[in-house]
Motif scaffolding. Structure first.
Motif, mmCIF file in Angstrom:
data_model
loop_
_atom_site.group_PDB
_atom_site.id
_atom_site.type_symbol
_atom_site.label_atom_id
_atom_site.label_comp_id
_atom_site.label_asym_id
_atom_site.label_seq_id
_atom_site.Cartn_x
_atom_site.Cartn_y
_atom_site.Cartn_z
ATOM 1 N N VAL A 285 0.846 -1.203 0.000
ATOM 2 C CA VAL A 285 0.000 0.000 0.000
ATOM 3 C C VAL A 285 0.877 1.246 0.000
ATOM 4 C CG1 VAL A 285 -1.648 1.364 1.363
ATOM 5 C CG2 VAL A 285 -1.996 -1.100 1.080
ATOM 6 N N LEU A 286 1.889 1.276 0.848
ATOM 7 C CA LEU A 286 2.787 2.428 0.918
ATOM 8 C C LEU A 286 3.486 2.653 -0.414
ATOM 9 C CD1 LEU A 286 3.953 4.643 2.704
ATOM 10 C CD2 LEU A 286 5.723 3.039 3.413
ATOM 11 N N PHE A 287 3.952 1.584 -1.048
ATOM 12 C CA PHE A 287 4.584 1.726 -2.359
ATOM 13 C C PHE A 287 3.603 2.300 -3.373
ATOM 14 C CE2 PHE A 287 5.380 0.301 -6.660
ATOM 15 C CZ PHE A 287 6.629 0.862 -6.877
ATOM 16 N N CYS A 288 2.370 1.808 -3.367
ATOM 17 C CA CYS A 288 1.376 2.301 -4.315
ATOM 18 C C CYS A 288 1.062 3.787 -4.081
ATOM 19 C CB CYS A 288 0.102 1.462 -4.247
ATOM 20 S SG CYS A 288 0.310 -0.193 -4.932
ATOM 21 N N LEU A 289 1.011 4.209 -2.821
ATOM 22 C CA LEU A 289 0.795 5.624 -2.529
ATOM 23 C C LEU A 289 1.971 6.464 -3.040
ATOM 24 C CD1 LEU A 289 -0.735 5.328 1.041
ATOM 25 C CD2 LEU A 289 -1.916 6.111 -1.034
ATOM 26 N N PHE A 290 3.184 5.954 -2.855
ATOM 27 C CA PHE A 290 4.366 6.627 -3.395
ATOM 28 C C PHE A 290 4.280 6.693 -4.918
ATOM 29 C CE2 PHE A 290 8.476 5.904 -5.465
ATOM 30 C CZ PHE A 290 9.098 7.108 -5.186
ATOM 31 N N ALA A 291 3.948 5.563 -5.559
ATOM 32 C CA ALA A 291 3.854 5.508 -7.018
ATOM 33 C C ALA A 291 2.813 6.498 -7.536
ATOM 34 C CB ALA A 291 3.522 4.077 -7.468
ATOM 35 N N GLU A 292 1.732 6.659 -6.810
ATOM 36 C CA GLU A 292 0.716 7.649 -7.175
ATOM 37 C C GLU A 292 1.299 9.062 -7.093
ATOM 38 O OE1 GLU A 292 -3.585 7.586 -5.648
ATOM 39 O OE2 GLU A 292 -2.589 9.115 -4.420
ATOM 40 N N ASP A 293 2.024 9.342 -6.009
ATOM 41 C CA ASP A 293 2.584 10.681 -5.811
ATOM 42 C C ASP A 293 3.594 11.071 -6.885
ATOM 43 O OD1 ASP A 293 1.069 11.203 -3.591
ATOM 44 O OD2 ASP A 293 2.678 10.832 -2.146
ATOM 45 N N VAL A 294 4.385 10.108 -7.362
ATOM 46 C CA VAL A 294 5.413 10.439 -8.353
ATOM 47 C C VAL A 294 4.945 10.217 -9.788
ATOM 48 C CG1 VAL A 294 7.315 10.060 -6.732
ATOM 49 C CG2 VAL A 294 6.557 8.182 -8.224
ATOM 50 N N GLY A 295 3.674 9.846 -9.969
ATOM 51 C CA GLY A 295 3.117 9.739 -11.308
ATOM 52 C C GLY A 295 3.257 8.383 -11.972
ATOM 53 N N LEU A 296 3.677 7.352 -11.234
ATOM 54 C CA LEU A 296 3.751 6.015 -11.814
ATOM 55 C C LEU A 296 2.377 5.361 -11.919
ATOM 56 C CD1 LEU A 296 6.905 4.652 -9.955
ATOM 57 C CD2 LEU A 296 6.764 5.416 -12.335
ATOM 58 N N LEU A 297 1.464 5.789 -11.076
ATOM 59 C CA LEU A 297 0.065 5.358 -11.131
ATOM 60 C C LEU A 297 -0.782 6.589 -11.426
ATOM 61 C CD1 LEU A 297 -0.245 2.984 -8.028
ATOM 62 C CD2 LEU A 297 -0.209 2.324 -10.439
ATOM 63 N N PRO A 298 -1.968 6.389 -12.005
ATOM 64 C CA PRO A 298 -2.822 7.543 -12.271
ATOM 65 C C PRO A 298 -3.114 8.343 -10.997
ATOM 66 C CG PRO A 298 -3.681 5.594 -13.370
ATOM 67 C CD PRO A 298 -2.560 5.139 -12.472
ATOM 68 N N ARG A 299 -3.227 9.636 -11.183
ATOM 69 C CA ARG A 299 -3.470 10.553 -10.070
ATOM 70 C C ARG A 299 -4.719 10.130 -9.291
ATOM 71 N NH1 ARG A 299 -5.322 16.323 -9.477
ATOM 72 N NH2 ARG A 299 -3.900 17.138 -7.919
ATOM 73 N N ARG A 300 -4.594 10.039 -7.980
ATOM 74 C CA ARG A 300 -5.659 9.749 -7.017
ATOM 75 C C ARG A 300 -6.203 8.312 -7.106
ATOM 76 N NH1 ARG A 300 -7.347 13.221 -3.563
ATOM 77 N NH2 ARG A 300 -9.229 12.029 -3.277
ATOM 78 N N LEU A 301 -5.573 7.438 -7.863
ATOM 79 C CA LEU A 301 -6.062 6.059 -7.981
ATOM 80 C C LEU A 301 -6.144 5.388 -6.613
ATOM 81 C CD1 LEU A 301 -6.785 3.582 -9.820
ATOM 82 C CD2 LEU A 301 -4.383 2.974 -9.629
ATOM 83 N N MET A 302 -5.045 5.355 -5.892
ATOM 84 C CA MET A 302 -5.027 4.712 -4.568
ATOM 85 C C MET A 302 -5.820 5.521 -3.551
ATOM 86 S SD MET A 302 -3.576 1.810 -4.577
ATOM 87 C CE MET A 302 -3.362 1.554 -2.826
ATOM 88 N N THR A 303 -5.663 6.810 -3.587
ATOM 89 C CA THR A 303 -6.350 7.682 -2.638
ATOM 90 C C THR A 303 -7.853 7.488 -2.737
ATOM 91 O OG1 THR A 303 -4.559 9.286 -2.777
ATOM 92 C CG2 THR A 303 -6.655 10.080 -1.910
ATOM 93 N N ASP A 304 -8.384 7.514 -3.958
ATOM 94 C CA ASP A 304 -9.832 7.321 -4.141
ATOM 95 C C ASP A 304 -10.263 5.909 -3.738
ATOM 96 O OD1 ASP A 304 -10.072 9.931 -4.987
ATOM 97 O OD2 ASP A 304 -10.138 9.429 -7.126
ATOM 98 N N LEU A 305 -9.429 4.924 -4.057
ATOM 99 C CA LEU A 305 -9.753 3.543 -3.687
ATOM 100 C C LEU A 305 -9.824 3.406 -2.168
ATOM 101 C CD1 LEU A 305 -10.174 0.586 -4.544
ATOM 102 C CD2 LEU A 305 -7.697 0.319 -4.426
ATOM 103 N N ILE A 306 -8.847 3.961 -1.465
ATOM 104 C CA ILE A 306 -8.838 3.908 -0.007
ATOM 105 C C ILE A 306 -10.023 4.663 0.570
ATOM 106 C CG2 ILE A 306 -7.571 4.671 2.055
ATOM 107 C CD1 ILE A 306 -4.974 4.016 0.405
ATOM 108 N N ASP A 307 -10.302 5.848 0.032
ATOM 109 C CA ASP A 307 -11.432 6.649 0.509
ATOM 110 C C ASP A 307 -12.763 5.910 0.335
ATOM 111 O OD1 ASP A 307 -9.827 8.741 1.320
ATOM 112 O OD2 ASP A 307 -10.242 9.983 -0.437
ATOM 113 N N SER A 308 -12.875 5.113 -0.727
ATOM 114 C CA SER A 308 -14.140 4.426 -1.006
ATOM 115 C C SER A 308 -14.351 3.215 -0.100
ATOM 116 C CB SER A 308 -14.200 3.993 -2.463
ATOM 117 O OG SER A 308 -13.331 2.905 -2.710
ATOM 118 N N ARG A 309 -13.321 2.772 0.593
ATOM 119 C CA ARG A 309 -13.432 1.608 1.454
ATOM 120 C C ARG A 309 -13.592 2.065 2.866
ATOM 121 N NH1 ARG A 309 -15.186 -1.313 -2.209
ATOM 122 N NH2 ARG A 309 -13.820 -1.537 -3.945
#
Length: 90
Positions: A66-90
């Motif tokens: 999870v921490l890696f995915c949040l980092f990847a989101e922050d540096v643009g390796l994953l689409p913007r807010r992908l993990m954040t929105d997923l976490i918020d929805s749970r």
């Protein structure tokens, strides 16, 4: 100073603060305080997962991912807010 409104107005507010009230631009928390708060929340989450019967090693592995995915989101390796929105929805 509110962000997210009119970009020109936001830029003028920042420029005004730079010239007149630079203290307004200081972050509310130091990087160490932000890190400490995040570590504390992750520790609480780990304890909660372990209290519900999950193995400590599996919990650590999951939270590292999870921490890696949040980092990847922050540096643009994953689409913007992908993990954040997923976490918020749970």
């Amino acid at each position: 100073m509110a962000a997210g409104g009119d970009p020109t107005r936001d830029a003028l507010d920042i420029l005004r603060a730079v010239m007149i009230e630079p203290v307004k631009l200081r972050p509310r928390q130091t990087p160490d305080e932000v890190t400490q708060a995040a570590a504390s929340r992750f520790a609480d989450l780990a304890r909660s997962m372990q209290d519900r019967g999950h193995e400590p090693k599996a919990v650590a592995h999951f939270l590292n991912r999870v921490l890696f995915c949040l980092f990847a989101e922050d540096v643009g390796l994953l689409p913007r807010r992908l993990m954040t929105d997923l976490i918020d929805s749970r």
